[in-house]
Write a protein that holds these residues in place. Structure first.
Motif, short mmCIF file in Angstrom:
data_model
loop_
_atom_site.label_atom_id
_atom_site.label_comp_id
_atom_site.label_asym_id
_atom_site.label_seq_id
_atom_site.Cartn_x
_atom_site.Cartn_y
_atom_site.Cartn_z
N THR A 187 34.39 35.16 43.22
CA THR A 187 35.83 35.40 43.20
C THR A 187 36.49 34.69 42.02
O THR A 187 37.31 35.28 41.31
CB THR A 187 36.48 34.90 44.51
OG1 THR A 187 35.87 35.54 45.62
CG2 THR A 187 37.98 35.21 44.52
N GLY A 188 36.14 33.42 41.81
CA GLY A 188 36.71 32.67 40.70
C GLY A 188 36.36 33.27 39.35
O GLY A 188 37.22 33.39 38.46
N PHE A 189 35.10 33.67 39.19
CA PHE A 189 34.65 34.28 37.94
C PHE A 189 35.41 35.57 37.67
O PHE A 189 35.81 35.85 36.53
CB PHE A 189 33.15 34.57 38.04
CG PHE A 189 32.53 35.07 36.77
CD1 PHE A 189 32.16 34.18 35.76
CD2 PHE A 189 32.28 36.42 36.59
CE1 PHE A 189 31.58 34.64 34.58
CE2 PHE A 189 31.70 36.89 35.43
CZ PHE A 189 31.34 36.00 34.42
N THR A 190 35.62 36.36 38.73
CA THR A 190 36.35 37.62 38.59
C THR A 190 37.82 37.38 38.26
O THR A 190 38.42 38.11 37.47
CB THR A 190 36.23 38.46 39.87
OG1 THR A 190 34.84 38.65 40.19
CG2 THR A 190 36.90 39.82 39.70
N CYS A 191 38.42 36.36 38.87
CA CYS A 191 39.83 36.03 38.59
C CYS A 191 40.03 35.70 37.11
O CYS A 191 40.98 36.17 36.48
CB CYS A 191 40.27 34.85 39.45
SG CYS A 191 40.63 35.24 41.16
N ILE A 192 39.12 34.89 36.56
CA ILE A 192 39.22 34.56 35.14
C ILE A 192 39.09 35.82 34.30
O ILE A 192 39.81 36.01 33.32
CB ILE A 192 38.12 33.55 34.73
CG1 ILE A 192 38.30 32.23 35.49
CG2 ILE A 192 38.16 33.29 33.23
CD1 ILE A 192 39.54 31.46 35.13
N GLY A 193 38.18 36.70 34.70
CA GLY A 193 38.01 37.95 33.98
C GLY A 193 39.26 38.83 34.04
O GLY A 193 39.64 39.46 33.05
N LEU A 194 39.90 38.86 35.19
CA LEU A 194 41.13 39.65 35.34
C LEU A 194 42.23 39.17 34.39
O LEU A 194 43.06 39.96 33.94
CB LEU A 194 41.63 39.57 36.78
CG LEU A 194 40.84 40.36 37.83
CD1 LEU A 194 41.33 40.00 39.24
CD2 LEU A 194 40.99 41.86 37.59
#
Length: 203
Positions: A53-60
């Motif tokens: 989730t954290g990795f995806t948030c940064i990507g977003l």
């Protein structure tokens, strides 16, 4: 004085909650049900979904403003929550190490170049993210430059799931319930995020 604004602008949004629930549900299906990892290891599996989730948030946060606003998010909120989820992931990982969790220790048995690269990439990206985080919370004039630094951190961060899981990507027949590894999905999503980011720069 170091004063930060942590009020309403960064409250949890439905899109982020949905993202976390998706990541956690996927992790349960793949590991608890598909790989038959005992429910006693729920913290280990939860930690995987938190990291994802954290990795995806940064990507977003790399997405163009017009695109990210369609899901009622901002670069600010996705970046901050990405860092928060990252902190939670690191804290749980240290707890599991301290607690002697055999699943996480099995990942650390082979201390070769790949192992150290995996650790260094995660730690270095975390430190780099501190700069845009402070700039965001303080509303510093240099915040646009800090977003550029965040991209460098994300590029380095990609090595973390890549080095951790690439060895298991090719054996599709061995994927639990034929669900792709989380590390593979994380890297593929990062490529998509960077693709949108580069395309927005050209247009």
């Amino acid at each position: 004085l170091w004063t930060f604004s942590l009020g309403d602008p960064i409250r949890m949004r439905p899109a982020l909650l949905t993202l976390f629930l998706f990541c956690y549900t996927y992790s349960i299906l793949r590991y608890h049900i598909g790989a038959e990892i005992p429910l006693q290891e729920w913290i280990f599996i939860l930690n995987k979904s938190i990291a994802w989730t954290g990795f995806t948030c940064i990507g977003l946060s790399l997405l163009p403003v017009t695109l990210i606003e369609r899901i009622r998010l901002t670069k600010r909120i996705t970046g901050i929550y990405g860092f928060v989820f990252g902190c939670i992931h690191i804290s749980i990982s240290f707890y599991l190490l301290y607690d002697g969790n055999h699943l996480i220790w099995s990942k650390l048995e082979t201390k070769d170049f790949m192992f150290y690269s995996f650790i260094v990439s995660g730690a270095l990206s975390f430190l780099i993210y501190l700069f845009p985080l402070v700039a965001t919370l303080k509303d510093l004039p240099s915040i646009s430059k800090m977003f550029g630094i965040a991209k460098v951190g994300y590029l380095i961060n990609i090595l973390h799931p890549l080095l951790l899981g690439y060895s298991g990507w090719g054996s599709i027949s061995k994927w639990p319930l034929f669900l792709p590894p989380i590390t593979l999905l994380a890297v593929l999503s990062a490529i998509v995020f960077f693709g949108f980011n580069l395309n927005s720069k050209k247009s």
